[in-house]
Design a protein around this motif. Structure first.
Motif, PDB file in Angstrom:
ATOM      1  N   ARG A  75      10.452 -24.766  27.424  1.00 10.25           N
ATOM      2  CA  ARG A  75      11.374 -24.638  26.286  1.00 10.25           C
ATOM      3  C   ARG A  75      11.905 -26.002  25.864  1.00 10.25           C
ATOM      4  N   MET A  76      11.217 -27.046  26.307  1.00 13.37           N
ATOM      5  CA  MET A  76      11.622 -28.413  25.986  1.00 13.37           C
ATOM      6  C   MET A  76      11.741 -28.610  24.473  1.00 13.37           C
ATOM      7  N   GLU A  77      10.921 -27.891  23.706  1.00 15.61           N
ATOM      8  CA  GLU A  77      10.925 -28.096  22.260  1.00 15.61           C
ATOM      9  C   GLU A  77      12.243 -27.702  21.613  1.00 15.61           C
ATOM     10  N   LYS A  78      13.115 -27.015  22.352  1.00 10.51           N
ATOM     11  CA  LYS A  78      14.401 -26.613  21.794  1.00 10.51           C
ATOM     12  C   LYS A  78      15.409 -27.757  21.745  1.00 10.51           C
ATOM     13  N   LEU A  79      15.064 -28.883  22.378  1.00  3.44           N
ATOM     14  CA  LEU A  79      15.949 -30.053  22.328  1.00  3.44           C
ATOM     15  C   LEU A  79      15.744 -30.783  21.003  1.00  3.44           C
ATOM     16  N   ILE A  80      16.102 -30.117  19.932  1.00  4.50           N
ATOM     17  CA  ILE A  80      15.753 -30.602  18.595  1.00  4.50           C
ATOM     18  C   ILE A  80      16.511 -31.860  18.195  1.00  4.50           C
ATOM     19  N   ASN A  81      17.624 -32.175  18.867  1.00  2.00           N
ATOM     20  CA  ASN A  81      18.393 -33.379  18.551  1.00  2.00           C
ATOM     21  C   ASN A  81      18.134 -34.528  19.515  1.00  2.00           C
ATOM     22  N   LEU A  82      17.178 -34.341  20.429  1.00  2.00           N
ATOM     23  CA  LEU A  82      16.894 -35.371  21.420  1.00  2.00           C
ATOM     24  C   LEU A  82      16.330 -36.618  20.741  1.00  2.00           C
ATOM     25  N   HIS A  83      16.962 -37.773  20.983  1.00  2.00           N
ATOM     26  CA  HIS A  83      16.545 -39.031  20.364  1.00  2.00           C
ATOM     27  C   HIS A  83      15.758 -39.926  21.310  1.00  2.00           C
ATOM     28  N   HIS A  84      16.088 -39.886  22.602  1.00  2.00           N
ATOM     29  CA  HIS A  84      15.501 -40.840  23.546  1.00  2.00           C
ATOM     30  C   HIS A  84      15.177 -40.112  24.843  1.00  2.00           C
ATOM     31  N   LEU A  85      13.937 -40.208  25.281  1.00  2.00           N
ATOM     32  CA  LEU A  85      13.505 -39.586  26.531  1.00  2.00           C
ATOM     33  C   LEU A  85      12.825 -40.637  27.386  1.00  2.00           C
ATOM     34  N   ASP A  86      13.376 -40.879  28.576  1.00  2.00           N
ATOM     35  CA  ASP A  86      12.815 -41.869  29.491  1.00  2.00           C
ATOM     36  C   ASP A  86      12.388 -41.165  30.771  1.00  2.00           C
ATOM     37  N   ILE A  87      11.077 -41.128  31.020  1.00  2.53           N
ATOM     38  CA  ILE A  87      10.565 -40.482  32.228  1.00  2.53           C
ATOM     39  C   ILE A  87       9.795 -41.483  33.085  1.00  2.53           C
ATOM     40  N   SER A  88      10.093 -42.770  32.893  1.00  2.00           N
ATOM     41  CA  SER A  88       9.319 -43.807  33.577  1.00  2.00           C
ATOM     42  C   SER A  88       9.589 -43.860  35.062  1.00  2.00           C
ATOM     43  N   ASN A  89      10.742 -43.370  35.532  1.00  2.00           N
ATOM     44  CA  ASN A  89      11.069 -43.461  36.952  1.00  2.00           C
ATOM     45  C   ASN A  89      10.856 -42.151  37.696  1.00  2.00           C
ATOM     46  N   THR A  90      10.186 -41.205  37.081  1.00  2.00           N
ATOM     47  CA  THR A  90       9.952 -39.928  37.732  1.00  2.00           C
ATOM     48  C   THR A  90       8.592 -39.924  38.405  1.00  2.00           C
ATOM     49  N   TYR A  91       8.395 -38.974  39.292  1.00  2.00           N
ATOM     50  CA  TYR A  91       7.194 -38.916  40.107  1.00  2.00           C
ATOM     51  C   TYR A  91       6.464 -37.617  39.800  1.00  2.00           C
ATOM     52  N   ARG A  92       5.160 -37.700  39.533  1.00  2.00           N
ATOM     53  CA  ARG A  92       4.305 -36.545  39.254  1.00  2.00           C
ATOM     54  C   ARG A  92       4.657 -35.851  37.939  1.00  2.00           C
ATOM     55  N   LEU A  93       5.351 -36.508  37.060  1.00  2.00           N
ATOM     56  CA  LEU A  93       5.758 -35.873  35.811  1.00  2.00           C
ATOM     57  C   LEU A  93       4.730 -36.135  34.727  1.00  2.00           C
ATOM     58  N   LYS A  94       4.114 -35.077  34.209  1.00  2.00           N
ATOM     59  CA  LYS A  94       3.181 -35.175  33.093  1.00  2.00           C
ATOM     60  C   LYS A  94       3.919 -34.789  31.816  1.00  2.00           C
ATOM     61  N   MET A  95       3.245 -34.925  30.691  1.00  2.00           N
ATOM     62  CA  MET A  95       3.914 -34.676  29.430  1.00  2.00           C
ATOM     63  C   MET A  95       4.277 -33.212  29.264  1.00  2.00           C
ATOM     64  N   PRO A  96       5.498 -32.901  28.802  1.00  2.00           N
ATOM     65  CA  PRO A  96       5.881 -31.524  28.529  1.00  2.00           C
ATOM     66  C   PRO A  96       5.122 -30.989  27.315  1.00  2.00           C
ATOM     67  N   LEU A  97       4.982 -29.674  27.262  1.00  2.00           N
ATOM     68  CA  LEU A  97       4.287 -29.049  26.152  1.00  2.00           C
ATOM     69  C   LEU A  97       5.106 -29.149  24.873  1.00  2.00           C
ATOM     70  N   HIS A  98       4.412 -29.052  23.741  1.00  2.00           N
ATOM     71  CA  HIS A  98       5.056 -28.989  22.415  1.00  2.00           C
ATOM     72  C   HIS A  98       5.945 -30.197  22.125  1.00  2.00           C
ATOM     73  N   LEU A  99       5.558 -31.348  22.637  1.00  2.00           N
ATOM     74  CA  LEU A  99       6.360 -32.543  22.414  1.00  2.00           C
ATOM     75  C   LEU A  99       6.460 -32.892  20.935  1.00  2.00           C
ATOM     76  N   SER A 100       5.426 -32.542  20.172  1.00  2.00           N
ATOM     77  CA  SER A 100       5.414 -32.873  18.751  1.00  2.00           C
ATOM     78  C   SER A 100       6.510 -32.147  17.979  1.00  2.00           C
ATOM     79  N   LYS A 101       7.106 -31.111  18.584  1.00  2.00           N
ATOM     80  CA  LYS A 101       8.172 -30.373  17.907  1.00  2.00           C
ATOM     81  C   LYS A 101       9.523 -31.077  18.004  1.00  2.00           C
ATOM     82  N   LEU A 102       9.596 -32.121  18.816  1.00  4.07           N
ATOM     83  CA  LEU A 102      10.849 -32.864  18.944  1.00  4.07           C
ATOM     84  C   LEU A 102      10.952 -33.869  17.799  1.00  4.07           C
ATOM     85  N   LYS A 103      11.300 -33.373  16.654  1.00  2.62           N
ATOM     86  CA  LYS A 103      11.255 -34.172  15.422  1.00  2.62           C
ATOM     87  C   LYS A 103      12.258 -35.318  15.412  1.00  2.62           C
ATOM     88  N   SER A 104      13.312 -35.232  16.220  1.00  2.00           N
ATOM     89  CA  SER A 104      14.326 -36.291  16.229  1.00  2.00           C
ATOM     90  C   SER A 104      14.046 -37.365  17.268  1.00  2.00           C
TER      91      SER A 104
END
Length: 465
Positions: A342-371
């Motif tokens: 349900r990551m796509e519901k974060l419609i106001n998300l401006h900045h996402l930093d996942i560089s320090n996480t482990y085993r994290l792949k891209m969440p689905l529907h990332l293109s829906k995060l228009k902001s």
């Protein structure tokens, strides 16, 4: 008492070259006010480079085994919990260390110091003369005090009001460094804030005066940094990109100037490089972090502090959340996620930093995060169930920092690779390309063609295949 230099002293010992050679293993962890045995154990294991899981018992077994028979130095910084039973449980993890192993604890509470046993060192405030020497060095950096006697007269009085606390002295001196009129110094000396300690929520008057002196744009940038947990190192570039993503700064160059200004006022300090992950990183003193929390009101919160649901509804920036109001998402201290579908519901998300996480792949529907303006540390898993496509990658023009593209054996040919539009991604500085399976050894013409199309922008400084 906060701000007297307990952590500074502990860091000087911890980073001393002779100490490094004496102990076979070292680990530093900031405990802070919210005691959590799981968080402490996990943090210590990460410090010594051991992979972790989410089971407390297994973590404790791993830590005990990692320390067994070794001469270690462990620093537990900023301890508040004086429950002897809980600390006895934690101490049992260290009993099998080699003779000469040491545990250093810093605390503001006498009860904690008594509970820890012998060897207590009381770090007192500095003398009036030392206070003035420290204050003078930071406030009159480019001026000769003998030629500005009026500044010394007022400056000594201001230094005395800081009550021998090095943090307060440096912060206020940094504020006065750029003030060329003695009347501006007198305004600080005469401020009513010195007389209202009970109204400052425990914040040192000198820190509040330093904050009040900031121009509005710097106040906003500083308050935003409340999103970082206490004793959590952060990168300058990351902070600046966050400011840009949230409209606090327009250009990186301006953000860099703002950051350096906050550092010159001792609101940010460089972390001594005790490990590779702390190189060129900064943090805020815990009292400065408290100030940032107050300045940010309810807009920045950290979920590890278990805020109530009413706080989540009002917040805009979080260390980790699924709130639809969220504009910033920073996972801190976490090594293993699968982000919600349900990551796509974060419609106001401006900045996402996942560089320090482990085993994290891209969440689905990332293109829906228009902001989404900035995405740092992306890891694209191509093909297969839940995987991404080259078209998905091509749609993202806001990639920063590091980028990993995995399972490239699922890319058919040059034309498909071209859809990633890699040459347009001018903010990617580190690119990692990975094939898995038997295709790694083939080095076919098709794979070379794919590599050609995935050639990064000239801004990229580090490539790995």
């Amino acid at each position: 008492m906060g701000g007297v230099g307990k952590t500074t002293l502990a860091k000087a010992v911890y980073n001393d070259a002779k100490v490094k050679n004496h102990f076979g293993l070292k680990a530093w962890f900031c405990v802070s006010e919210a005691y959590d045995a799981f968080r402490i154990t996990k943090g210590l294991l990460q410090e010594i480079g051991i992979k972790v899981d989410d089971n407390l018992n297994q973590l404790q077994v791993k830590l005990k085994e990692s320390l067994k028979g070794k001469k270690f130095l462990v620093v537990l910084d900023d301890v508040w919990n004086d429950n002897s039973n809980e600390w006895d449980d934690l101490r049992n993890l260290f009993v099998q260390g080699d003779l000469g192993s040491k545990i250093i604890v810093t605390t503001r509470k006498e009860n904690v110091a008594s509970m820890m046993g012998r060897g207590t060192i009381n770090v007192g405030t500095v003398s009036s003369e030392v206070s003035w020497a420290l204050f003078k060095r930071h406030s009159l950096e480019n001026r000769d005090p003998e030629e500005h006697t009026e500044f010394e007269e007022v400056g000594r009085k201001i230094a005395d009001k800081c009550k021998g606390l090095p943090l307060a002295l440096k912060a206020l001196a940094g504020t006065l460094r750029c003030k060329s009129e003695v009347d501006e110094w007198r305004d600080i000396l005469r401020s009513e804030i010195w007389e209202l300690p009970s109204c400052l929520n425990g914040i040192l008057p000198a820190l509040m005066l330093s904050y009040n002196d900031l121009p509005t744009y710097l106040k906003q940038c500083f308050a935003y940094c409340a999103i970082y947990p206490k004793d959590s190192p952060f990168c300058k570039d990351q902070v600046i990109h966050l400011w840009i993503a949230n409209g606090l700064v327009q250009q990186f160059r301006s953000g860099n100037q703002y950051f350096l200004e906050l550092r010159s006022r001792s609101l940010f300090e460089m972390v001594p490089a005790s490990s590779k992950r702390d190189v060129d990183k900064f943090l805020m003193h815990d009292l400065v972090n408290d100030l940032a929390q107050i300045a940010s009101s309810k807009l920045c919160i950290r979920l590890e502090e278990n805020k109530g649901s009413h706080m989540l509804e009002q917040s805009q920036h979080m260390s980790y959340s699924k709130s639809e109001q969220s504009r910033t998402l920073i996972p801190v201290y976490f090594y293993s996620y699968q982000l919600s579908k349900r990551m796509e519901k974060l419609i106001n998300l401006h900045h996402l930093d996942i560089s320090n996480t482990y085993r994290l792949k891209m969440p689905l529907h990332l293109s829906k995060l228009k902001s989404l303006h900035v995405l740092v540390g992306a890891k694209f898993l191509l093909g297969g169930p839940g995987g991404s496509s080259m078209e998905d990658l091509g749609e993202l023009h806001n990639l920063y920092g590091s980028l990993s593209i995995l399972r490239l054996q699922n890319v058919v040919d040059r034309r498909e690779a071209l859809k990633a539009k890699m040459r347009e991604k001018n903010h990617v500085e580190k690119l990692s390309l990975e094939w898995s399976g038997s295709s790694v050894a083939h080095n076919s013409q098709t794979e070379r063609d794919i590599l050609d199309e995935l050639c990064p922008h000239t801004n990229s400084r580090n490539h790995r295949i």
